[in-house]
Design an enzyme around this catalytic site. Structure first.
Site, short mmCIF file in Angstrom:
data_model
loop_
_atom_site.label_atom_id
_atom_site.label_comp_id
_atom_site.label_asym_id
_atom_site.label_seq_id
_atom_site.Cartn_x
_atom_site.Cartn_y
_atom_site.Cartn_z
N GLU A 185 -34.93 -19.91 -22.45
CA GLU A 185 -35.35 -20.74 -23.43
C GLU A 185 -35.13 -22.46 -22.75
O GLU A 185 -35.55 -23.21 -23.70
CB GLU A 185 -34.90 -20.93 -25.09
CG GLU A 185 -35.38 -19.23 -25.51
CD GLU A 185 -35.34 -19.09 -27.02
OE1 GLU A 185 -34.42 -20.03 -27.63
OE2 GLU A 185 -35.76 -18.13 -27.67
C1 BMA Z 1 -33.22 -17.06 -29.16
C2 BMA Z 1 -32.01 -16.34 -28.40
C3 BMA Z 1 -30.85 -16.80 -28.89
C4 BMA Z 1 -30.33 -16.92 -30.34
C5 BMA Z 1 -31.72 -16.18 -31.01
C6 BMA Z 1 -31.87 -16.06 -32.52
O1 BMA Z 1 -33.29 -18.27 -29.51
O2 BMA Z 1 -32.33 -16.85 -27.28
O3 BMA Z 1 -30.44 -18.13 -28.40
O4 BMA Z 1 -29.43 -16.32 -30.86
O5 BMA Z 1 -32.87 -16.70 -30.70
O6 BMA Z 1 -31.99 -17.35 -33.02
#
Ligand code: BMA
Length: 831
Positions: A435
């Site tokens: 991300e």
């Molecule tokens: C995404 C993942 C995690 C997170 C999840 C739930 O952003 O990459 O970083 O725990 O969503 O929010």
């Protein structure tokens, strides 16, 4: 041959200083002068816990009282006897130090380290003494180190939610600093084995097996680096696999060599469901010119070819994992560290967790970038079980400094871990980050960065180069999500891999149908852990969805609010904690079922769904299918159904309803389809049959005639679609608007040799019948859940692991036996 000696005995631990800033509690008086027996491998928290000096950080609100541990410097010390063996070299080998360590042997400094994700080897011959030796490893607070580096380099943007901790300023498991499913428990310790290695002449420093298959021939290039104590010694290197042997001489002064082997017609390694998982021993040996054996290395490898197909097409660009020439639809799950204290995770636990994944038909695990490069046993289990592994490099949800010392650490860590993990056939993809490219585009970073670097150089250059140089047999992708180009939004539906989070965070799971990603690498829905897990961890009186301990075990920003808002379109608001627990778990299972059926129905354009997330690191309300005590949540049972290689689903298409048969297997699937529109009361209002013919690894759609698909009363009718031995149901309204009959169930408890059978005969229609064995006995497990029965049908649940006899009365109602909209089920009577 060299000799290895574990240094795992007689360690003790002392607190040496506290960096207690920010009003954090300092070292408790009782501990300030205490000497604590320490486990190696291990960590400070688990040592203090074992010594009875702290309460269990996973229980109640204990976590918050224990922040001082991460702000303290810790000293590990041991003494060991050693006698010179006359070898050229004696090295101290540390497989893993967490994290900022100063190593001293007999009072002499050996080295300092600052990366949990690397291993270290130091020549300590000059420091060793015959007789007693003292080894001391002092860990500086990782929290203090990261905060200092942040101050020195200047802060960088992090996640758009939650309090940012400085996890991006230290090469350490990021989620130790807290995550939206994890507590803040900043560890320290010798988390992997530490040993002495005595060796003579030369040793194998690195073995990189490049394994692939070309034209049916298995090709292995064992690329070897040699560490020499004697620069001039002539050496020979041999490698052998499947009875094929090769040998090369390593001339004096040379420190690298390659043995190339060709195995005609090897049995191919496949992900499960597509073929077998044959593994072959690859043995590499180093010998002196006179034939004396010096060192050896063995690993099991598998022959398969892998590539990532990202070809542009009429929609955008693909993201398809192709194994042995076969495009695979990945039925995946994200993997996070299985414990905040990863030194507690041994081979059996890895194996059990991956078996749970396989049992739910999961064939790909993505090792997420906020955790660790997992231990060997993880990948060993994946090799054996046929689970593909997508490995993130360890960057998540933040801008990362590209300056010293982080830059050097990143490259060294990447080179080491690519080489360490490349023998594993299950590993099919390296990914740059989680991300971060998305963060750069959408989380307001650019204004804050003001031209500073943020990690792009790692993802587009350094890591790509490291993979190409170290392991060119495997594909590399810069990030997840990523579209393949900075000219296209990283989370574009038409390109590359995608994360869908608006469903959970802002909207409703119904929006999954607005997307057809090429490969969905993250999407998920929260639900509480199982009751037994929740009540082991939280002792609030009374227990409520918002009681203090329960809230402390919910880390997501407005997590409970999102759970409630996510429930509202589908279910009536629960009024008791037991109902809240059941219905939020059910909604979690429904959300993922809804999404996966939709995405799989678009197989071809979409080539993978990787749910967020398989597992948990402690007992918590989260997106996991398996909770922090290893218990399976209703979602797990839902995944097993919806990830079935052969799936029949009903999908709205162009104003009507289609039956879609999805076949991920290698054999064609031909079945007769029977569609019945029934009243909940049992009457069949319409019936229609058709043929479903689905080619291997394909889908087929069959339109249901409009009269069959149109209810008279949307609130009390269901479409029951049977395709051979698979069945699915379709409803014309949300649960809260359905007029479910009050369930009438005849329940019988029948002890049988493999457990206790609970037979449930339905006199009425009953949807998503679930039996919560953990409510009877925390040790018990049930074999199935979320079973829909038509009037007159029976289902037998098998409960295993009960440590006592249970009665019919205990089992026959809530909170043990539940179904959708079962508000009227009489509560179980006290035995
Ligand atoms: C995404 C993942 C995690 C997170 C999840 C739930 O952003 O990459 O970083 O725990 O969503 O929010």
């Amino acid at each position: 041959m060299g000799e290895w000696r574990d240094l795992h005995q007689d360690w003790v631990l002392n607190a040496v200083a506290s960096g207690g800033t920010g009003g954090e509690p300092k070292i408790p008086a009782a501990l300030a002068s205490a000497t604590v027996p320490a486990s190696v491998p291990g960590c400070v928290h688990t040592d203090l816990l074992a010594a009875g000096l702290i309460p269990d950080p996973y229980l109640d609100r204990n976590e918050h009282e224990l922040r001082w541990i991460g702000r303290t410097d810790w000293r590990y010390a041991t003494t060991f006897d050693w006698q010179p063996g006359g070898t050229d070299r004696v090295d101290l080998v540390c497989d893993g130090l967490d994290t900022v360590a100063r190593i001293e042997l007999n009072g002499s400094p050996v080295a300092t380290t600052q990366n949990m994700h690397r291993s270290y080897r130091f020549d300590v011959g000059q420091h060793l003494r015959p007789g007693a030796n003292e080894l001391v490893v002092t860990f500086t607070s990782a929290q203090a180190y990261a905060e200092n580096l942040k101050d020195q380099l200047g802060d960088l943007p992090g996640p758009n939610s939650a309090t940012p901790e400085p996890f991006n300023f230290i090469r350490k498991m990021a989620c130790n600093f807290g995550w939206d499913w994890g507590p803040i428990l900043v560890t320290a310790g010798i988390w992997k084995p530490i040993r002495l290695h005595s060796w003579q002449t030369a040793r194998l420093a690195k073995v990189r097996p490049l394994v692939t298959v070309e034209g049916g021939v298995g090709k292995v290039r064992a690329v070897v680096e040699v560490d020499r104590a004697d620069v001039n010694a002539p050496l020979t290197l041999t490698a052998e696999v499947a009875g094929v042997r090769g040998r090369v001489d390593v001339a004096p002064g040379e420190t690298s060599a390659t043995v190339a082997l060709e195995v005609p017609d090897p049995r191919l390694w496949w992900p499960h469901g597509h073929g077998d998982q044959p593994l072959y021993d690859l043995d590499v040996a180093l010998a002196a010119g006179d034939g004396t054996a010096l060192d050896s290395w063995s690993h099991r490898i598998g022959f398969r070819h892998v590539r990532l197909d990202t070809t542009p097409d009429e929609t955008g660009s693909a993201f398809t994992i192709v194994v042995n020439g076969v495009p695979i639809f990945a039925r995946g799950a994200n993997w996070i560290p299985d414990d905040c204290f990863p030194s507690r995770i041994g081979p059996e636990r890895y194996r059990a967790r991956l078996q749970q994944a396989k049992d739910a038909h999961i064939d790909l695990l993505r090792v997420w970038g906020g955790g660790i490069y997992e231990q060997e046993a993880f990948y060993d289990a994946a090799n054996e079980l046929g689970i593909l592994v997508w490995q993130d490099f360890l960057f998540a949800c933040a801008a990362y400094p590209e300056e010293s010392p982080i830059a050097e650490e990143v490259e060294a860590e990447a080179r080491e871990n690519v080489a360490r993990l490349m023998p594993h056939p299950s590993l099919v993809l390296w990914n740059g980050n989680n991300e971060n490219i998305w963060g750069y585009f959408d989380w307001g970073w650019q204004a804050r960065l003001d031209g500073r670097t943020w990690g792009k150089g790692y993802y587009l250059d350094v890591l790509a180069r490291v993979v190409a140089e170290t392991d060119p047999t495997r594909p590399y992708w810069p990030g997840s999500p990523y579209s393949g180009s900075f000219d296209i939004h990283p989370n574009a539906d038409d390109h590359g891999c995608t994360h869908i989070w608006d469903a959970w965070n802002q909207k409703d799971y119904a929006v999954y149908r607005d997307y057809v990603p090429r490969f969905l690498a993250e999407f998920g829905w929260q639900g509480p852990p199982t009751w037994a897990t929740l009540t082991r961890a939280v002792h609030d009186e009374p227990l409520a969805s918002d009681s203090p301990g329960v809230l402390s075990h919910q880390k997501a920003t407005d997590g409970n609010g999102k759970l409630a808002r996510g429930l509202a379109p589908h279910f009536d608001e629960p009024t008791t904690v037991a109902d809240w627990h059941w219905v939020t778990q059910l909604n979690q299972a429904r959300a993922l079922t809804y999404g996966i059926e939709h995405f799989r129905s678009h197989r071809g354009r979409c080539m993978g769904t990787v749910i967020w997330q398989l597992n948990d690191c402690w007992p918590v309300t989260s997106w996991a299918a398996v909770d922090g005590d290893a218990r399976r949540k209703p979602l797990w049972y839902a995944l097993r159904k919806v990830y079935d290689p052969r799936l029949v689903t009903v999908q709205p298409r162009d104003g009507g309803l289609d039956i879609i048969g999805i076949n991920d297997g290698a054999e064609a699937w031909n079945a007769e389809v029977v569609v019945e529109r029934r009243a909940f009361g049992g009457e069949v209002y319409a019936q229609w049959t058709a043929k479903l013919e689905v080619d291997p690894r394909d889908t087929t759609a069959v339109r249901i005639p409009a009269d069959v698909a149109t209810p008279v009363d949307a609130a009390s009718e269901v479409l029951v679609v049977t395709a051979g031995d698979r069945r699915t149901t379709w409803y014309f309204a949300e649960d809260k608007d359905l007029a479910y009959p009050q369930p009438e169930l005849d329940v019988e408890v029948v002890p049988n040799p493999s457990g206790t059978q609970v037979r449930v005969a339905a006199r009425t229609f009953v949807r998503d019948l679930a039996l919560f064995a953990d409510r009877l006995d925390p040790a018990a497990r049930v074999d199935d859940m979320l079973v829909t029965l038509l009037p007159g049908e029976t289902h037998a649940f098998l409960i295993e692991g009960l440590t006592r006899q249970v009665t019919r009365e205990e089992v026959a109602g809530a909170p043990v036996l539940r179904s959708a909209g079962d508000g009227q089920v009489p509560a179980a009577q006290a035995p």
